[in-house]
Design an enzyme around this catalytic site. Structure first.
Site, PDB file in Angstrom:
ATOM      1  N   GLY A 164      37.174  76.422 -75.901  1.00  0.00           N
ATOM      2  CA  GLY A 164      36.110  76.718 -74.951  1.00  0.00           C
ATOM      3  C   GLY A 164      34.776  76.193 -75.452  1.00  0.00           C
ATOM      4  O   GLY A 164      34.626  75.815 -76.614  1.00  0.00           O
ATOM      5  N   GLY A 165      33.803  76.152 -74.559  1.00  0.00           N
ATOM      6  CA  GLY A 165      32.464  75.718 -74.946  1.00  0.00           C
ATOM      7  C   GLY A 165      32.158  74.290 -74.567  1.00  0.00           C
ATOM      8  O   GLY A 165      32.901  73.650 -73.826  1.00  0.00           O
ATOM      9  N   TYR A 221      28.727  69.616 -83.046  1.00  0.00           N
ATOM     10  CA  TYR A 221      28.831  68.655 -84.145  1.00  0.00           C
ATOM     11  C   TYR A 221      29.506  69.321 -85.333  1.00  0.00           C
ATOM     12  O   TYR A 221      29.248  70.500 -85.632  1.00  0.00           O
ATOM     13  CB  TYR A 221      27.435  68.176 -84.560  1.00  0.00           C
ATOM     14  CG  TYR A 221      27.397  67.483 -85.911  1.00  0.00           C
ATOM     15  CD1 TYR A 221      27.799  66.151 -86.041  1.00  0.00           C
ATOM     16  CD2 TYR A 221      26.973  68.163 -87.057  1.00  0.00           C
ATOM     17  CE1 TYR A 221      27.778  65.528 -87.291  1.00  0.00           C
ATOM     18  CE2 TYR A 221      26.939  67.540 -88.295  1.00  0.00           C
ATOM     19  CZ  TYR A 221      27.343  66.221 -88.407  1.00  0.00           C
ATOM     20  OH  TYR A 221      27.328  65.598 -89.628  1.00  0.00           O
ATOM     21  N   GLY A 262      33.753  78.539 -80.883  1.00  0.00           N
ATOM     22  CA  GLY A 262      34.535  77.921 -79.815  1.00  0.00           C
ATOM     23  C   GLY A 262      36.008  78.183 -80.072  1.00  0.00           C
ATOM     24  O   GLY A 262      36.535  77.765 -81.105  1.00  0.00           O
ATOM     25  N   ALA A 292      31.850  77.641 -86.809  1.00  0.00           N
ATOM     26  CA  ALA A 292      31.233  76.647 -87.685  1.00  0.00           C
ATOM     27  C   ALA A 292      29.876  77.176 -88.115  1.00  0.00           C
ATOM     28  O   ALA A 292      29.016  77.445 -87.271  1.00  0.00           O
ATOM     29  CB  ALA A 292      31.075  75.306 -86.962  1.00  0.00           C
ATOM     30  N   CYS A 330      26.015  72.759 -77.626  1.00  0.00           N
ATOM     31  CA  CYS A 330      26.488  73.878 -76.792  1.00  0.00           C
ATOM     32  C   CYS A 330      25.758  73.960 -75.461  1.00  0.00           C
ATOM     33  O   CYS A 330      25.692  75.020 -74.845  1.00  0.00           O
ATOM     34  CB  CYS A 330      26.390  75.196 -77.549  1.00  0.00           C
ATOM     35  SG  CYS A 330      27.339  75.205 -79.077  1.00  0.00           S
TER      36      CYS A 330
END
Length: 222
Positions: free
Chosen positions: A82-83, A87, A154, A167, A183
């Site tokens: 998702g999302g 990076y 995500g 992340a 995002c």
């Protein structure tokens, strides 16, 4: 109020905690996650929490807009999480929890809240106040009259097994985020522990992540 996490039942084998050294190509990570998630769902492998770093790459989630890719200076991969665009690169700790929510609790929103709580509890160990925002995903740090994103979330869930994940920016090259709209959020920036003036080794961060994971999700197996 006591925080209620999606901890595993007592009969469930705790997840493996594995730190992968070096830079792992993103397609290899996705293939490995797909394979492991299938095995977990079939009951032939235990849960896993996998900590990695990637070479510079942009990834596009299921809600990514083409207009948010400003400069494809690094490889771009469409992915099933998702999302939107994010990076990954050196100096960023990417963690892929592969957990069986059917054995824990089949609650997708609850799982995302747990990921947020995990990140918040990790950051507080370095005297950083990470915060949720109701209108956007991830963990944010207030900096005077602005706020910056320090961690992205995500996820993908298939047959109640989670993969992809979080992340957290330790000391990545922040200029690399300028090739995308991270995002899909245009009005806020991106930060890292290093950018906040907090030098943290990846090993120290991993130790903090492990402590917080146990608090939120329960025991692990080294």
């Amino acid at each position: 109020m006591v925080y209620a996490a999606l901890t595993a039942e007592a009969s469930t084998t705790p997840p493996e905690w594995i730190v992968r050294s070096g830079l792992l190509p993103y397609p290899e990570a996705v293939a490995a996650m797909e394979e492991r998630a299938t095995a977990i769902a079939a009951g032939t492998a235990p849960e896993r929490v996998w900590l990695v770093e990637h070479p510079p790459v942009y990834t596009a989630g299921t809600s990514a807009k083409d207009s948010d890719l400003i400069d494809a200076r690094f490889p771009v991969f469409k992915t099933g999480r998702g999302g939107q665009f994010t990076y990954h690169g050196p100096g960023q700790r990417v963690v892929y929890p592969m957990l069986n929510l059917k054995q824990r609790k089949p609650d997708v929103r609850g799982y995302v809240r747990d990921l947020e709580e995990w990140l918040i509890r990790t950051l507080v160990q370095f005297d950083v106040k990470g915060e949720r925002r109701a209108d956007r995903v991830g963990i944010w740090v207030a900096r005077g009259d602005r706020e910056d994103k320090i961690a992205a979330i995500g996820v993908r869930i298939r047959h109640w097994v989670t993969f992809h994940g979080i992340a957290l920016n330790v000391a990545p090259e922040l200029s690399h985020f300028s090739g995308i709209v991270p995002c899909g959020v245009r009005v806020h920036g991106v930060t890292s522990l290093a950018d906040l003036g907090i030098p943290v080794s990846m090993g120290d961060l991993d130790a903090a992540l492990k402590r917080s994971f146990v608090e939120v999700f329960g025991p692990i197996v080294d």
